[in-house]
Design a protein around this motif. Sequence first.
Motif, short mmCIF file in Angstrom:
data_model
loop_
_atom_site.label_atom_id
_atom_site.label_comp_id
_atom_site.label_asym_id
_atom_site.label_seq_id
_atom_site.Cartn_x
_atom_site.Cartn_y
_atom_site.Cartn_z
N GLY A 34 0.80 -1.22 0.00
CA GLY A 34 0.00 0.00 0.00
C GLY A 34 0.83 1.27 0.00
N LEU A 35 2.09 1.18 -0.43
CA LEU A 35 2.97 2.34 -0.45
C LEU A 35 3.33 2.73 -1.88
N SER A 36 3.51 4.02 -2.08
CA SER A 36 4.08 4.49 -3.34
C SER A 36 5.60 4.36 -3.23
N SER A 37 6.29 4.52 -4.35
CA SER A 37 7.75 4.41 -4.31
C SER A 37 8.37 5.49 -3.43
N VAL A 38 7.81 6.70 -3.43
CA VAL A 38 8.36 7.77 -2.60
C VAL A 38 8.07 7.50 -1.12
N GLU A 39 6.88 7.00 -0.81
CA GLU A 39 6.58 6.65 0.59
C GLU A 39 7.53 5.57 1.08
N TRP A 40 7.82 4.59 0.22
CA TRP A 40 8.79 3.55 0.56
C TRP A 40 10.15 4.16 0.87
N ARG A 41 10.61 5.06 0.01
CA ARG A 41 11.93 5.67 0.22
C ARG A 41 11.95 6.49 1.50
N VAL A 42 10.86 7.19 1.80
CA VAL A 42 10.79 7.97 3.05
C VAL A 42 10.89 7.04 4.25
N VAL A 54 12.63 18.26 6.70
CA VAL A 54 11.95 17.95 5.44
C VAL A 54 12.91 18.14 4.27
N SER A 55 13.74 19.18 4.32
CA SER A 55 14.69 19.40 3.22
C SER A 55 15.74 18.29 3.15
N GLN A 56 16.23 17.83 4.31
CA GLN A 56 17.17 16.70 4.31
C GLN A 56 16.50 15.45 3.74
N LEU A 57 15.27 15.22 4.16
CA LEU A 57 14.54 14.05 3.70
C LEU A 57 14.30 14.11 2.19
N ALA A 58 13.93 15.28 1.70
CA ALA A 58 13.71 15.45 0.26
C ALA A 58 14.97 15.10 -0.52
N GLN A 59 16.11 15.56 -0.03
CA GLN A 59 17.38 15.25 -0.68
C GLN A 59 17.65 13.75 -0.65
N GLU A 60 17.41 13.12 0.48
CA GLU A 60 17.66 11.69 0.64
C GLU A 60 16.77 10.85 -0.27
N GLN A 65 11.28 19.35 -2.34
CA GLN A 65 10.83 19.65 -0.98
C GLN A 65 9.32 19.86 -0.87
N PRO A 66 8.68 20.63 -1.77
CA PRO A 66 7.22 20.80 -1.63
C PRO A 66 6.47 19.47 -1.73
N THR A 67 6.94 18.59 -2.58
CA THR A 67 6.32 17.27 -2.72
C THR A 67 6.46 16.47 -1.43
N VAL A 68 7.66 16.50 -0.84
CA VAL A 68 7.91 15.76 0.39
C VAL A 68 7.14 16.38 1.55
N THR A 69 7.01 17.68 1.58
CA THR A 69 6.23 18.34 2.63
C THR A 69 4.80 17.82 2.63
#
Length: 142
Positions: A34-42, A54-60, A65-69
Motif C-alpha cells: 500500500g505504499l508508493s515508491s516515494v513513501e517507501w523511500r521515506v 523535510v529538506s534533508q529528507l527530500a534530498q535523501e 521539498q514541496p512534494t515531500v512536505t
Amino acid sequence: MAGERFVDNYLGYLLGQANHALYKEFDAQVRARGLSSVEWRVLATLQDSEPLTVSQLAQEVLSKQPTVTKLVQRMAEQGWVALQADPADQRRTLVVATAGGRRLVKPLVEAARQHEARILRPLGATEKVALRKLLVKIAQHA
C-alpha cells in the motif's frame, strides 16, 4: 549502421538501467504493502535514522521539498511518521518514523536486501564492495 550507440556506454544511462533492473520487480512488493515508491523511500530512510528535516529528507529520497512536505503530512495522518518542531530551530520541522511506520517498512527492508542480493549474485564479493564504493564516490561529488 554498425558500432556502439552513445547510450551503450553513457554512465547516466547505464546507472538508470541498473536502477530500473534493481527496482522494477521490487516495486510490486512496495505497492502490495500500500505504499508508493516515494513513501517507501521515506520510510526506508527514516526507519533507522535520526529525525530529519523535510529538506534533508527530500534530498535523501530524491524528490522536491514541496512534494515531500505534502507527502509527510499525509503519512503523518496515516500514522507512519510524526512531525515535530526542531528544538534547535523552531522554524524547521523534523520527520521521524513512528513505530507503526517502522513495522510497515521492516518486512520491505528485508525483502529489498534479499532482492538486491539476487540482482548482485553474478558479482563477486570484491566487485560488490568496489561497486558500492564507486557509487558513493560519484554521489558525493555530484
